[in-house]
Write a protein that holds these residues in place. Sequence first.
Motif, PDB file in Angstrom:
ATOM      1  N   PHE A 133       0.828  -1.212   0.000  1.00  0.00           N
ATOM      2  CA  PHE A 133       0.000   0.000   0.000  1.00  0.00           C
ATOM      3  C   PHE A 133       0.857   1.253   0.000  1.00  0.00           C
ATOM      4  O   PHE A 133       1.762   1.419   0.812  1.00  0.00           O
ATOM      5  N   SER A 134       0.549   2.109  -0.957  1.00  0.00           N
ATOM      6  CA  SER A 134       1.138   3.440  -1.035  1.00  0.00           C
ATOM      7  C   SER A 134       0.164   4.322  -1.792  1.00  0.00           C
ATOM      8  O   SER A 134      -0.278   3.964  -2.895  1.00  0.00           O
ATOM      9  N   GLN A 135      -0.194   5.437  -1.221  1.00  0.00           N
ATOM     10  CA  GLN A 135      -1.168   6.318  -1.856  1.00  0.00           C
ATOM     11  C   GLN A 135      -0.649   6.931  -3.146  1.00  0.00           C
ATOM     12  O   GLN A 135      -1.434   7.408  -3.968  1.00  0.00           O
ATOM     13  N   THR A 136       0.670   6.923  -3.330  1.00  0.00           N
ATOM     14  CA  THR A 136       1.264   7.515  -4.531  1.00  0.00           C
ATOM     15  C   THR A 136       1.644   6.475  -5.586  1.00  0.00           C
ATOM     16  O   THR A 136       2.114   6.825  -6.666  1.00  0.00           O
ATOM     17  N   SER A 137       1.467   5.198  -5.263  1.00  0.00           N
ATOM     18  CA  SER A 137       1.867   4.135  -6.190  1.00  0.00           C
ATOM     19  C   SER A 137       0.679   3.615  -6.986  1.00  0.00           C
ATOM     20  O   SER A 137      -0.418   3.463  -6.459  1.00  0.00           O
ATOM     21  N   ARG A 138       0.923   3.329  -8.257  1.00  0.00           N
ATOM     22  CA  ARG A 138      -0.103   2.723  -9.094  1.00  0.00           C
ATOM     23  C   ARG A 138       0.133   1.223  -9.258  1.00  0.00           C
ATOM     24  O   ARG A 138      -0.676   0.541  -9.883  1.00  0.00           O
ATOM     25  N   SER A 139       1.260   0.744  -8.722  1.00  0.00           N
ATOM     26  CA  SER A 139       1.610  -0.667  -8.915  1.00  0.00           C
ATOM     27  C   SER A 139       1.528  -1.493  -7.640  1.00  0.00           C
ATOM     28  O   SER A 139       1.742  -2.706  -7.673  1.00  0.00           O
ATOM     29  N   CYS A 140       1.234  -0.867  -6.497  1.00  0.00           N
ATOM     30  CA  CYS A 140       1.130  -1.635  -5.258  1.00  0.00           C
ATOM     31  C   CYS A 140      -0.132  -2.494  -5.286  1.00  0.00           C
ATOM     32  O   CYS A 140      -1.024  -2.300  -6.120  1.00  0.00           O
ATOM     33  N   VAL A 141      -0.207  -3.448  -4.373  1.00  0.00           N
ATOM     34  CA  VAL A 141      -1.309  -4.412  -4.353  1.00  0.00           C
ATOM     35  C   VAL A 141      -2.670  -3.716  -4.256  1.00  0.00           C
ATOM     36  O   VAL A 141      -3.591  -4.005  -5.035  1.00  0.00           O
ATOM     37  N   ILE A 142      -2.806  -2.796  -3.328  1.00  0.00           N
ATOM     38  CA  ILE A 142      -4.098  -2.118  -3.131  1.00  0.00           C
ATOM     39  C   ILE A 142      -4.470  -1.288  -4.346  1.00  0.00           C
ATOM     40  O   ILE A 142      -5.631  -1.282  -4.787  1.00  0.00           O
ATOM     41  N   ALA A 143      -3.496  -0.595  -4.947  1.00  0.00           N
ATOM     42  CA  ALA A 143      -3.772   0.246  -6.110  1.00  0.00           C
ATOM     43  C   ALA A 143      -4.323  -0.575  -7.269  1.00  0.00           C
ATOM     44  O   ALA A 143      -5.205  -0.121  -8.011  1.00  0.00           O
ATOM     45  N   LYS A 144      -3.825  -1.808  -7.432  1.00  0.00           N
ATOM     46  CA  LYS A 144      -4.297  -2.670  -8.515  1.00  0.00           C
ATOM     47  C   LYS A 144      -5.713  -3.172  -8.264  1.00  0.00           C
ATOM     48  O   LYS A 144      -6.438  -3.506  -9.214  1.00  0.00           O
ATOM     49  N   GLU A 145      -6.116  -3.247  -6.994  1.00  0.00           N
ATOM     50  CA  GLU A 145      -7.453  -3.741  -6.674  1.00  0.00           C
ATOM     51  C   GLU A 145      -8.526  -2.662  -6.755  1.00  0.00           C
ATOM     52  O   GLU A 145      -9.701  -2.964  -6.975  1.00  0.00           O
ATOM     53  N   ILE A 146      -8.124  -1.414  -6.578  1.00  0.00           N
ATOM     54  CA  ILE A 146      -9.088  -0.309  -6.527  1.00  0.00           C
ATOM     55  C   ILE A 146     -10.003  -0.267  -7.759  1.00  0.00           C
ATOM     56  O   ILE A 146     -11.236  -0.193  -7.618  1.00  0.00           O
ATOM     57  N   PRO A 147      -9.470  -0.327  -8.992  1.00  0.00           N
ATOM     58  CA  PRO A 147     -10.376  -0.275 -10.164  1.00  0.00           C
ATOM     59  C   PRO A 147     -11.364  -1.430 -10.200  1.00  0.00           C
ATOM     60  O   PRO A 147     -12.519  -1.250 -10.642  1.00  0.00           O
ATOM     61  N   LYS A 148     -10.962  -2.607  -9.748  1.00  0.00           N
ATOM     62  CA  LYS A 148     -11.848  -3.777  -9.743  1.00  0.00           C
ATOM     63  C   LYS A 148     -12.989  -3.581  -8.739  1.00  0.00           C
ATOM     64  O   LYS A 148     -14.150  -3.878  -9.032  1.00  0.00           O
ATOM     65  N   ILE A 149     -12.633  -3.081  -7.563  1.00  0.00           N
ATOM     66  CA  ILE A 149     -13.652  -2.850  -6.528  1.00  0.00           C
ATOM     67  C   ILE A 149     -14.620  -1.753  -6.978  1.00  0.00           C
ATOM     68  O   ILE A 149     -15.848  -1.864  -6.820  1.00  0.00           O
ATOM     69  N   ARG A 150     -14.053  -0.689  -7.560  1.00  0.00           N
ATOM     70  CA  ARG A 150     -14.877   0.430  -8.023  1.00  0.00           C
ATOM     71  C   ARG A 150     -15.870  -0.044  -9.092  1.00  0.00           C
ATOM     72  O   ARG A 150     -17.043   0.351  -9.085  1.00  0.00           O
ATOM     73  N   LYS A 151     -15.404  -0.884 -10.000  1.00  0.00           N
ATOM     74  CA  LYS A 151     -16.267  -1.408 -11.072  1.00  0.00           C
ATOM     75  C   LYS A 151     -17.409  -2.238 -10.485  1.00  0.00           C
ATOM     76  O   LYS A 151     -18.570  -2.107 -10.914  1.00  0.00           O
ATOM     77  N   MET A 152     -17.098  -3.084  -9.489  1.00  0.00           N
ATOM     78  CA  MET A 152     -18.148  -3.889  -8.848  1.00  0.00           C
ATOM     79  C   MET A 152     -19.166  -2.987  -8.154  1.00  0.00           C
ATOM     80  O   MET A 152     -20.370  -3.250  -8.183  1.00  0.00           O
ATOM     81  N   ARG A 153     -18.664  -1.906  -7.554  1.00  0.00           N
ATOM     82  CA  ARG A 153     -19.556  -0.980  -6.854  1.00  0.00           C
ATOM     83  C   ARG A 153     -20.491  -0.287  -7.843  1.00  0.00           C
ATOM     84  O   ARG A 153     -21.703  -0.156  -7.591  1.00  0.00           O
ATOM     85  N   GLU A 154     -19.949   0.113  -8.972  1.00  0.00           N
ATOM     86  CA  GLU A 154     -20.758   0.793  -9.989  1.00  0.00           C
ATOM     87  C   GLU A 154     -21.812  -0.137 -10.576  1.00  0.00           C
ATOM     88  O   GLU A 154     -22.888   0.316 -10.994  1.00  0.00           O
ATOM     89  N   GLU A 155     -21.511  -1.447 -10.591  1.00  0.00           N
ATOM     90  CA  GLU A 155     -22.440  -2.434 -11.150  1.00  0.00           C
ATOM     91  C   GLU A 155     -23.317  -3.069 -10.075  1.00  0.00           C
ATOM     92  O   GLU A 155     -24.024  -4.045 -10.341  1.00  0.00           O
ATOM     93  N   ASN A 156     -23.284  -2.514  -8.846  1.00  0.00           N
ATOM     94  CA  ASN A 156     -24.084  -3.017  -7.720  1.00  0.00           C
ATOM     95  C   ASN A 156     -23.809  -4.486  -7.409  1.00  0.00           C
ATOM     96  O   ASN A 156     -24.719  -5.262  -7.083  1.00  0.00           O
ATOM     97  N   LYS A 157     -22.526  -4.876  -7.531  1.00  0.00           N
ATOM     98  CA  LYS A 157     -22.145  -6.253  -7.259  1.00  0.00           C
ATOM     99  C   LYS A 157     -21.384  -6.391  -5.939  1.00  0.00           C
ATOM    100  O   LYS A 157     -20.817  -7.451  -5.657  1.00  0.00           O
TER     101      LYS A 157
END
Length: 319
Positions: free
Chosen positions: A82-106
């Motif tokens: 986890f790093s708020q400035t990194s796009r390659s850390c584990v959490i950063a890679k998961e954020i778009p996937k979680i956001r997409k599920m949220r937008e699709e009500n999944k």
Amino acid sequence: MKFRYEDLSDKQFEDLTIAICKHLFGSGAHGFATGPDGGRDGLFVGTADEFPSKSNPWKGITVIQAKHTNGLNKKFSDSEFFSQTSRSCVIAKEIPKIRKMREENKIDHYILFSNRSLASNIHDKILSHISKECNIPENDIYLVGVEEIERYIHQYPKITKMVPIESVNSPLTINQEELAELVAALANQKNSFSPLELTPPVERISYEQKNVANEMSKEYAKAFRKSCIGEAAQIGHFLAIPGNEAALEAYETAKIELEMKIATLRDKYQNFNYILEHIFNDVFTRDPILSRNKRLTRAVIFYMYWNCDIGRDADAETE
């Protein structure tokens, strides 16, 4: 009792995560087949049995995520996780996937397991970050570190029968702390080493006789000596230098630990080649210092063997 989560495969850790979730949420918690997870390794739909509490359980779609590491003593605060400035850390890679599920009500709730240590300050930062980036309330996000995994396993002991995990107190586990301390000290001085000839102790059997006594193959013995003898010659010199008493103490402790483990491993492996490779594989997997200094680690253990600090002597069978 602590367990060796770092020695599990990613799939085994996912299975462990789902086994815990079956106790927390209910038997409906399930995992997915190996492949791209789309931000989820498991799922539970419905009302949880007792998570986060029996009086106020989560309801709806709970996405379960497992993030395993083979590293030892890893933390949620490590920058690769986890790093708020990194796009390659584990959490950063998961954020778009979680956001997409949220937008699709999944997704209504998100729970993340990792065999990393989780401190309260980094817990709050990650929780806030996921909440802000994915539009999920913080109360609907939960992070589970290695400490809480331990608590769940003790609370629900049947989990270890569902997913076998080796204890760190297993007789086949090597305590590598002193060995790592010694190798780190040697690595820091390695550039100052000068060529030396490795001479055997005054009273000892020949290398060839020792190999026979320990049932080490000729081919392995030749390769072991050839790859290690140059650096091994520096080790005795280094340990004899005034001021290196801490390294010498680490050496003495490590050799006792290794000799006891070797005695135990003989019940599993008759051939000494396999005993040594079991030790090397174990310590390289579990310790980052030893993994970065594999050649030097092998040289230290070769020196112990050459110096008759570990392994059988020729008369071992008659004692």
